[in-house]
Design a protein around this motif. Sequence first.
Motif, PDB file in Angstrom:
ATOM      1  N   ILE A  98       0.840  -1.202   0.000  1.00  0.00           N
ATOM      2  CA  ILE A  98       0.000   0.000   0.000  1.00  0.00           C
ATOM      3  C   ILE A  98       0.877   1.255   0.000  1.00  0.00           C
ATOM      4  O   ILE A  98       0.623   2.221  -0.732  1.00  0.00           O
ATOM      5  N   LEU A  99       1.917   1.245   0.836  1.00  0.00           N
ATOM      6  CA  LEU A  99       2.824   2.393   0.868  1.00  0.00           C
ATOM      7  C   LEU A  99       3.522   2.572  -0.479  1.00  0.00           C
ATOM      8  O   LEU A  99       3.733   3.700  -0.936  1.00  0.00           O
TER       9      LEU A  99
ATOM     10  N   SER B 299       3.110   6.551  -6.929  1.00  0.00           N
ATOM     11  CA  SER B 299       2.239   7.585  -7.509  1.00  0.00           C
ATOM     12  C   SER B 299       2.885   8.956  -7.374  1.00  0.00           C
ATOM     13  O   SER B 299       2.877   9.764  -8.314  1.00  0.00           O
ATOM     14  N   THR B 300       3.473   9.234  -6.198  1.00  0.00           N
ATOM     15  CA  THR B 300       4.130  10.530  -5.967  1.00  0.00           C
ATOM     16  C   THR B 300       5.311  10.718  -6.901  1.00  0.00           C
ATOM     17  O   THR B 300       5.486  11.777  -7.515  1.00  0.00           O
ATOM     18  N   VAL B 301       6.134   9.665  -7.017  1.00  0.00           N
ATOM     19  CA  VAL B 301       7.303   9.745  -7.896  1.00  0.00           C
ATOM     20  C   VAL B 301       6.872   9.912  -9.349  1.00  0.00           C
ATOM     21  O   VAL B 301       7.464  10.678 -10.112  1.00  0.00           O
TER      22      VAL B 301
ATOM     23  N   MET C  51       5.528  11.028   2.398  1.00  0.00           N
ATOM     24  CA  MET C  51       5.575  10.006   3.449  1.00  0.00           C
ATOM     25  C   MET C  51       4.990  10.532   4.751  1.00  0.00           C
ATOM     26  O   MET C  51       4.245   9.828   5.440  1.00  0.00           O
ATOM     27  N   LEU C  52       5.318  11.781   5.110  1.00  0.00           N
ATOM     28  CA  LEU C  52       4.760  12.367   6.333  1.00  0.00           C
ATOM     29  C   LEU C  52       3.244  12.533   6.216  1.00  0.00           C
ATOM     30  O   LEU C  52       2.496  12.275   7.172  1.00  0.00           O
TER      31      LEU C  52
ATOM     32  N   SER D  55      -4.390   7.207  -3.509  1.00  0.00           N
ATOM     33  CA  SER D  55      -5.069   6.302  -4.438  1.00  0.00           C
ATOM     34  C   SER D  55      -6.341   5.755  -3.797  1.00  0.00           C
ATOM     35  O   SER D  55      -6.403   5.593  -2.567  1.00  0.00           O
ATOM     36  N   PRO D  56      -7.370   5.460  -4.595  1.00  0.00           N
ATOM     37  CA  PRO D  56      -8.593   4.863  -4.044  1.00  0.00           C
ATOM     38  C   PRO D  56      -8.327   3.539  -3.324  1.00  0.00           C
ATOM     39  O   PRO D  56      -8.999   3.221  -2.340  1.00  0.00           O
TER      40      PRO D  56
END
Length: 748
Positions: free
Chosen positions: A169-170, A176-178, A193-194, A248-249
């Motif tokens: 999940i992480l 997605s962020t990258v 991450m925070l 993300s959903p």
Amino acid sequence: MADVTAIHLPALITDLAFILGTAGLTTLIFKKLKQPLVLGYIIAGLLVGPNYKLLPTVTDGKTIHVWGEIGVIFLLFSLGLEFSFKKLAKVGGTASITAMTEVVGMILLGYITGQILGWNFMDSLFLGGILSISSTTIIIRAFDELGVKTQKFAGFVFGILVVEDLVAILLLVLLSTVAVSQQFGGQALLMAMLKLAFFLSIWFLGGIYLIPTFLRKASKIMNAETLLIISVALCLLMVVLASEAGFSPALGAFIMGSILAETVFSEKIEHLTKSVKDLFGAVFFVSVGMLIDLSHLVDYIGPVLVITLITISGKFFFSAIGALASGQPLKQSIQAGMSLAQIGEFSFIIATLGVTLKVTSSYIYPIAVAVSALTTFTTPFLIKLSEPLADRLDKNLPTHWKNRLNNYTTSTQSISNASDWQLVLRSFAQIIISNSVILIGMILINTQYLGPLLTVTIQNPLWSNLLTVFVAIVLMSPFIYALSIRRIRTRAYSRLWREKKYARGPLLGLEIARILLALVFVGLLLDQLFSIQVALIIAAILIGIIFPLMTQRLRKTYDRIERRFLTNLNARELENESPVKKILPWDAHLAEFRVSPESYFAGKSLIDLALRERFGINIARIERGRNIIPVPRGTEFLYPMDRITVIGTDDQLAAFKPYVEIEAPDIEMTVDQPDISLRQLIADTKFPFLHQSIRDSGIREKTNGLVVGIERHGERILNPEPSTVFQLEDIVWLAGDTRLIKSIDGVS
């Protein structure tokens, strides 16, 4: 003739009928071949997709993609129901160390492999993510087929999979962020991450406090239908919240599943949503297959084979190394490593993410599916080979190496007592982190939503700001009290204060830091609405004067909130509380069995079975429906479908299992098998039992049947007495063996 207007059928319905029909036929074949149904769904998608022309192609691919997204949501929701954060806390450091070693090692290995193959940055990074997560579905299926679920290493592997679920999940969030920022590392990734840690905490704390209470109070008026609707509604609501927060959903679905997993309704919700998950999950995996281009796969057959080899060898190496580093014995480390050497459903989801965000090349997707298929087939063979390989290594390792490994394993598994400072710091951290998360959440809600709403409604900035502050302070006050004033009553704190005078200074420093942190939070709230000077003055008055005067009321309010939260968090354990402790000698461990109706043990008392003398095992608990019998006595009986918790070694449990869990054999129906039916007989002159009583005729014995009724002259005799005599023109209703009934003379 009247005109006949054709009814227009939406493409979605025809496409769905075509997809499910193809998937059904394909999975029947895979079920017969005893292969994972997931592969059958993917092949079905390949057959109906745009890249395969033998069969008609799905016309509305976008709608099917939406249904596939719903499938991912329900897959993650179901995974969350099986996960729970408390289960993560119970898996222990050994499983966590092994999982993190495997995941980090495979991400790096996958990235390096992509770079060696000449792929770009994003393709290589996503390849690492695809290869990092093992398949829970495939491993459970392989363990079931090989009959090793009761062995000690299997429990260790399940613990690793629990950690991997959360890591996956992480990974979805981080990838997605990258993908959006097109860079790895730096401030953006740290903030992501925070942000993720904050939202996970606030959703978990708020969800555990509110949702179990709501379900418990509504349970008296809820049936299965309403519970299903409420569960799906909660899942989709969390999906919306996660999307609004920029996640993300799938993350929202997973979180809601993990929250509901802590309630006493978790098993029922899992049962009710299973069919929904299976349906939409099938559509998702079919949509996976629709994206595969065989021409690309043929072109990249070399990389597929290379990546498959790297997946198997890399996962085995990193998992085994991680297990050894965490203190597991050599044999168990090798068995765990070879069990985890595959990729599965999460790899498809990560690959889908790359396609959806349009940051990966078209060949990544079919390569991931092909590698998953190959490693699925190899997994059972690797598990079988793990024990012989471990035995051979144990024999061939130098003696001093084995002694060092054994000493390391013994030292890491020994129980170490935490120091007083560790206990005190842990208590402070729990209070500071939990209350800080709640306070930050309340500040955001009041300043971002409540404040603007009141400004529009009241249309006077001063009064709207004052009302916003008042509401916020009222809501925040119990948590400000807990953060800054509430005493931390622990024995470790008292011992440090009483016995070690040098510790009083640091302890006072911790207390002052709590107060200052609370002051910062109040000032942060007020600073959004007033000047910094006014904010500091009001914050000092609140924490220094008003809160101490209201300590008693705030303490009662916070204690009530904390009590409800802990009750909800522990409700499931309180429902099925067991005194069984997992502190077991040597290599003994706990395993669960279900007493089969065919078992010889069913209906026998424990003292008569003498299980300890025969197998060396002990029964620690019997679960019979909602009744729990902890540490049962010898006079207790075992009944069919009892769930028993047994203590023993791998060999003892393996010897015990065939006697308690007996699978009913698949019996093919033949003419020799009794076919029971209800048939109508006419008592004419050829009827062999005419003018005989039911008892004297022997009709029951000759047909293995039962006379359930006789119709005589328009009157019905139900359940006739054995003395009833068959008369001419009677209509006899007989339930029994169809073949024997047909053999009676006079039956047409």
